[in-house]
Design a protein around this motif. Structure first.
Motif, PDB file in Angstrom:
ATOM      1  N   THR A 179       0.557  -1.168   0.086  1.00  0.00           N
ATOM      2  CA  THR A 179      -0.010  -0.206  -0.182  1.00  0.00           C
ATOM      3  C   THR A 179       0.892   1.387   0.038  1.00  0.00           C
ATOM      4  OG1 THR A 179      -1.865  -0.950   1.117  1.00  0.00           O
ATOM      5  CG2 THR A 179      -1.831   0.807   1.520  1.00  0.00           C
ATOM      6  N   LEU A 180       1.921   0.940   0.566  1.00  0.00           N
ATOM      7  CA  LEU A 180       2.465   2.448   0.725  1.00  0.00           C
ATOM      8  C   LEU A 180       3.548   3.099  -0.195  1.00  0.00           C
ATOM      9  CD1 LEU A 180       3.707   1.955   4.403  1.00  0.00           C
ATOM     10  CD2 LEU A 180       2.177   3.866   3.528  1.00  0.00           C
ATOM     11  N   ILE A 181       4.377   1.075  -0.474  1.00  0.00           N
ATOM     12  CA  ILE A 181       4.835   1.676  -1.928  1.00  0.00           C
ATOM     13  C   ILE A 181       3.709   2.194  -3.418  1.00  0.00           C
ATOM     14  CG2 ILE A 181       6.268   0.227  -3.869  1.00  0.00           C
ATOM     15  CD1 ILE A 181       6.741  -1.751  -1.815  1.00  0.00           C
ATOM     16  N   TYR A 182       2.982   1.116  -3.478  1.00  0.00           N
ATOM     17  CA  TYR A 182       1.900   1.911  -4.500  1.00  0.00           C
ATOM     18  C   TYR A 182       1.273   3.255  -4.181  1.00  0.00           C
ATOM     19  CZ  TYR A 182       1.976  -2.472  -6.551  1.00  0.00           C
ATOM     20  OH  TYR A 182       2.294  -3.610  -6.501  1.00  0.00           O
ATOM     21  N   ALA A 183       1.559   3.610  -3.214  1.00  0.00           N
ATOM     22  CA  ALA A 183       1.192   5.035  -2.529  1.00  0.00           C
ATOM     23  C   ALA A 183       1.674   6.291  -2.764  1.00  0.00           C
ATOM     24  CB  ALA A 183       0.722   4.961  -1.453  1.00  0.00           C
ATOM     25  N   SER A 184       3.562   5.712  -2.286  1.00  0.00           N
ATOM     26  CA  SER A 184       4.435   6.729  -3.007  1.00  0.00           C
ATOM     27  C   SER A 184       4.847   6.958  -4.709  1.00  0.00           C
ATOM     28  CB  SER A 184       4.885   5.946  -2.272  1.00  0.00           C
ATOM     29  OG  SER A 184       5.933   5.654  -1.275  1.00  0.00           O
TER      30      SER A 184
END
Length: 313
Positions: free
Chosen positions: A8-13
């Motif tokens: 989630t954090l990677i794709y949100a980044s």
């Protein structure tokens, strides 16, 4: 759960970086539909650094990859800047052409360099198995924090400061709202729009390398970036061209995208007997629904997409 949070954090980044790039461009008055192509260009630049400089120290690798991706992204974004600002070309058509050009050009280029090294190798793939380790900072209970997450947070803070608390940002937004009024007080509208597009190239290119290194150790460039540039546009619109709201929208869309990677690890999702392809489609379905609901309330910059005519008042 840790894996879901990580993805989630990677794709949100990725979505946050690219959406912020679109925000800067549109705040200056230029619609950037070429974010998808800019991501591919940035991904290529960063991947080439990893391919040809494999023995760099971890710190140098991170710096080198970031520089490679943002330079390629900015250079590619100049196609939009020159066409839209200097020649008053239709910004929608230019952005669409950039998306088509980037994937095709990157595929041909990578195949060419692979064949130069080995005539039997016609793949459009660049590998970076060992080089990826440089991006990791620490792994805690199955959750990995990498440098791209930190860089994204720093850039989000900088975006807020630049847009709302600096002369550059205020002038940039003025050119996207009332360019004639901005020109009347001595602001160079053409220069501001160039800066906006170049910033979008910077952030979009960086988003491209973050995307291709998210979960794999090689990338086939003929796959492009799977529509993430358009997802970022949806995030930007949903976030109303405001960095903090864009960040929240990026987390929401990042969560839906991450589900397609890890849904098999959740028994209650598996029990629903929903095909895995549905979860891959989910962020795009959500983007359509969100845009349909929020489009009437969207307040885009008033002069976005309108070529600037210095003689018009």
């Amino acid at each position: 759960m840790a894996l879901l949070l990580q993805y989630t954090l990677i794709y949100a980044s990725v979505l946050l970086l690219v959406a912020l790039g679109g925000c800067f461009s549109e705040r200056s008055g230029i619609i950037n539909l070429g974010l998808e192509g800019i991501m591919v260009a940035g991904a290529l630049g960063g991947a080439l650094v990893m391919k040809y400089m494999p023995n760099l120290s971890p710190a140098a690798m991170v710096i080198g990859v970031v520089i490679g991706s943002v330079v390629f992204g900015m250079v590619f974004s100049l196609l939009l800047a020159v066409a839209a600002i200097n020649f008053n070309a239709d910004q929608t058509l230019v952005g669409t052409a950039m998306n088509m050009l980037a994937t095709a050009a990157a595929t041909v280029f990578v195949k060419a360099i692979n064949m130069a090294e080995n005539p039997n190798n016609v793949a459009s793939t660049i590998q970076y198995i060992d080089q990826k380790k440089a991006f990791s900072i620490v792994k805690i209970a199955g959750f990995e924090i990498n440098w791209f997450m930190i860089i994204t947070i720093v850039l989000l803070i900088l975006a807020n400061v630049v847009l709302y608390h600096t002369r550059l940002g205020l002038r940039l937004m003025a050119c996207g709202e009332h360019p004639q009024a901005a020109d009347s007080v001595g602001i160079n509208v053409y220069k501001m729009r160039y800066i906006g597009v170049l910033i979008s190239g910077f952030l979009g290119g960086l988003g491209g390398i973050v995307y291709i290194t998210a979960g794999v150790s090689e990338w086939k460039f003929e796959n492009g970036v799977a529509g993430f540039g358009f997802l970022a546009l949806a995030v930007m619109i949903f976030g109303q061209w405001k960095p903090n709201l864009i960040a929240l929208a990026a987390l929401l869309f990042g969560l839906f995208r991450a589900l397609s990677n890890v849904y098999s690890g959740f028994d209650f999702l598996v029990s629903l007997n929903i095909p895995g392809t549905f979860y891959k489609m989910l962020p795009y379905i959500i983007s359509l629904l969100v845009l349909a609901v929020s489009s009437k309330k969207s307040r885009a910059p008033k002069a976005e997409g309108i070529p600037y005519d210095k003689g018009q008042r």
